[in-house]
Design an enzyme around this catalytic site. Sequence first.
Site, mmCIF file in Angstrom:
data_model
loop_
_atom_site.group_PDB
_atom_site.id
_atom_site.type_symbol
_atom_site.label_atom_id
_atom_site.label_comp_id
_atom_site.label_asym_id
_atom_site.label_seq_id
_atom_site.Cartn_x
_atom_site.Cartn_y
_atom_site.Cartn_z
ATOM 1 N N ALA A 35 0.767 -1.041 -0.134
ATOM 2 C CA ALA A 35 0.157 0.163 0.080
ATOM 3 C C ALA A 35 0.880 1.181 0.017
ATOM 4 C CB ALA A 35 -1.038 0.159 1.049
ATOM 5 N N CYS A 36 0.410 1.850 -0.866
ATOM 6 C CA CYS A 36 1.222 3.432 -0.969
ATOM 7 C C CYS A 36 -0.062 4.387 -1.192
ATOM 8 C CB CYS A 36 2.260 3.539 -1.771
ATOM 9 S SG CYS A 36 1.575 3.638 -3.853
ATOM 10 N N ASP A 37 0.354 5.891 -1.050
ATOM 11 C CA ASP A 37 -0.649 6.934 -1.183
ATOM 12 C C ASP A 37 -1.661 6.657 -2.206
ATOM 13 O OD1 ASP A 37 -1.097 8.586 0.648
ATOM 14 O OD2 ASP A 37 -0.161 10.294 0.003
#
Length: 477
Positions: free
Chosen positions: A394-396
Amino acid sequence: MQNVNAITTKGGSLRVKLQRLGGFLAGMVIPNIGAFIAWGLITAFFIPTGWVPNEHLAKLVGPMIMYLLPILIGYTGGKLVYDVRGGVVGAVATAGVAIGSSVPMFIGAMIMGPLGGYVIKKFDEAVEGKVPAGFEMLVNNFSAGILGGILAILAFLFVEPVMNAISLGLGAAAQWVTDKGLLPLIALFIEPGKVLFLNNAINHGILAPLGVAQVKEFGKSIFFLLETNPGPGLGVLLAYWLFGKGDAKQSAPGAIIIQFFGGIHEIYFPYVLMNPALLLAVIGGGMAADATFVLTKAGLVATPSPGSIFAEIAMAPKGGLLPVLAGIAVGALVSFLIASPIVKRASEESMSAESMSFARSIVSGLKAQSKGEKVEMPKAEVKMDTLPKLIVFACDAGMGSSAMGETILRKKLKEAGFDIQVKHSAVNQIPKEADVVFTQENLAERAAQVVPHAKIVTVKNFLDNTVYDEFVKSLRK
């Protein structure tokens, strides 16, 4: 590497603020890129100058750009502030600024969407615990409707005229710069800005709204090419591949595939930061490419995201592919010619595995600063009673670095004999069934809120194989 530190610390406060702004703008725009591409393809095919002109289907173009896309951005902005409830109020508020405007109201959407989410959030906090039992749904629905309606009216009466004037002014200024032949000079700001992770603020905050307005008038826009052009980065990576040494030379071919074909430009940032003189190469390549775009009247019909050569080709209008490819090729060639002697003269030590690792850590730090947090070293040891069924990166935005991390870990798990599903997503959209989540430390708290039962593994660099090796070892134990 002292030069790298100088680049990353000088003007840090302003840069961090711009990075945060860019990250928030990207959070509103990137989830809706598919809608932009859908509109761009409809425009490219069905307008009078399109591939297959169709007067009836061309009626979709105006309403989509004037209403659908701004309201989607407004909804996403409100949702970022206060989940779905904030998104609904943000969409209603955005409708007020979009309806009646003579230009696509993306700037207004980026203001009214988050504002709507903020207002309803503050209302809910003010009445929390004060609503009589049995009246919760009534208060929730009417508060959202009343506040959304008030914001829409205020936006229609007061915000829209101001935003309309600003948008028209920016468009006129951009056209003046283009007409005067000054557009190539913008590479002086765009190319260093990309390396310092200001690309989201530049692209989604400035260039994309200008480009959409220009497409509405001319059917294509050069502004979609300025930041997304993969040519300058390709030139630097080619120079490392042919004339580099050590780890930098060995890793360059893989980086070329990810950057040029995959469109993940941040993969070449460490190569520039290892030798800051290479900023001259990307700036020179960017200016040459932009000059070529201007001379050949190149343009795209929508934002190519990610900035892959395939996306650039797909977004080219009818009869406009060769100018786009010419600009990209010229940018890559000029960047390569400038970068080659710089890379040749560089010492082997400056291109060692240690230098590459340090440069990548700088890139990770810049990315983390854009979200206002300091990233610590990863701790990959995860004790679990059973093997995880789903691992999520998960990233932004759910693109780019998390997708690359997913690919690396999936390969390592397969080699180790583990049949575990691995996905990537935006941190706010992590699947509820996730057992393990890999994310950056500054996003760990948000990830834990989305999936409180999952094990959170924080990483400093999604490309760091050491993290994944340790994780696979922990699974074997």
